[in-house]
Design a protein around this motif. Structure first.
Motif, PDB file in Angstrom:
ATOM      1  N   GLY A  30      -0.005  -1.841  -6.041  1.00 46.31           N
ATOM      2  CA  GLY A  30      -0.897  -2.533  -5.504  1.00 46.31           C
ATOM      3  C   GLY A  30      -1.079  -4.237  -5.829  1.00 46.31           C
ATOM      4  O   GLY A  30      -1.638  -5.059  -5.170  1.00 46.31           O
ATOM      5  N   LYS A  31      -0.477  -4.358  -7.253  1.00 48.12           N
ATOM      6  CA  LYS A  31      -0.149  -5.789  -7.441  1.00 48.12           C
ATOM      7  C   LYS A  31       1.073  -5.949  -7.781  1.00 48.12           C
ATOM      8  O   LYS A  31       1.540  -5.483  -8.680  1.00 48.12           O
ATOM      9  CB  LYS A  31      -1.257  -6.045  -8.576  1.00 48.12           C
ATOM     10  CG  LYS A  31      -0.975  -7.191  -9.228  1.00 48.12           C
ATOM     11  CD  LYS A  31      -1.786  -8.312  -8.308  1.00 48.12           C
ATOM     12  CE  LYS A  31      -1.555  -9.879  -9.042  1.00 48.12           C
ATOM     13  NZ  LYS A  31      -1.705 -10.816  -8.193  1.00 48.12           N
ATOM     14  N   THR A  69       0.907  -1.104   0.172  1.00 45.42           N
ATOM     15  CA  THR A  69       0.070   0.114   0.032  1.00 45.42           C
ATOM     16  C   THR A  69       0.890   1.220  -0.073  1.00 45.42           C
ATOM     17  O   THR A  69       1.854   1.103   0.234  1.00 45.42           O
ATOM     18  CB  THR A  69      -0.873   0.092   1.333  1.00 45.42           C
ATOM     19  OG1 THR A  69      -0.037   0.220   2.440  1.00 45.42           O
ATOM     20  CG2 THR A  69      -1.672  -1.289   1.376  1.00 45.42           C
TER      21      THR A  69
END
Length: 183
Positions: free
Chosen positions: A99-100, A52
């Motif tokens: 985020g990924k 994050t």
């Protein structure tokens, strides 16, 4: 505690394996294992859960963690040690996550007195190939003006089972042979 640069790189790759990644890509370039001159650089890229914005912002603080990876620990020193080592050695570091997946790059000036020894690069590769979790690990190495690529799935096909002791011996000999300068 990280005694060698390979410990730092292996710790970062292990974070990727533990993040639920199905693919880890590791690239290591630079200095020969024995001469330890010049620069050693690396990139670890995974397709795991990512970080994050808050985690990215606090990556250098060992006392900020989410308590999920190791619930019994109050601190995490892997990334802070990496950041500190890169900075004191005259190197650089970068962490990118959207985020990924996460991509971490670093470089170390191997001639700087504050840079730890490189460590056992073939041994590090062997360990990363044996991490549980990722279905594929792709390792690329540039050394002595040449490059080579290793894929966990291809090595498994050839050696049958990387966890088997005779396969580990063959893998170790192969990895160490790839580090020897060829004329």
């Amino acid at each position: 505690m990280h005694f060698f640069l390979t410990d730092i790189i292996m710790d970062i790759a292990q974070n990727g394996a533990e993040s639920g990644a199905s693919l880890i890509e590791l690239h290591v370039a630079g200095s020969e294992c024995l001469k330890e001159k010049g620069e050693l650089s690396f990139t670890v890229k995974d397709n795991g859960k990512g970080m994050t914005e808050e985690e990215l912002k606090n990556a250098g603080n060992p006392f900020v963690n989410n308590g999920k990876k190791h619930p019994h620990r109050k601190a995490g020193f892997g990334l802070p040690f990496f950041i500190q080592t890169a900075e004191v050695s005259g190197g650089e570091w970068k962490i990118k996550s959207t985020g990924k997946g996460t991509t971490i790059t670093g470089s170390f000036n191997c001639e700087n007195v504050d840079t730890p020894p490189i460590g056992d690069i073939p041994g590090m590769f062997r360990t990363v190939l044996l991490f549980e979790g990722p279905g594929e690990v792709v390792i690329s190495r540039t050394v002595n003006g040449r490059s080579y690529v290793l894929k966990k799935t291809e090595l498994n096909d050839v050696l049958s089972d990387l966890g088997n002791s005779s396969s580990l011996i063959l893998l170790d000999k192969y990895l160490r042979g790839m580090e020897i300068p060829h004329s």
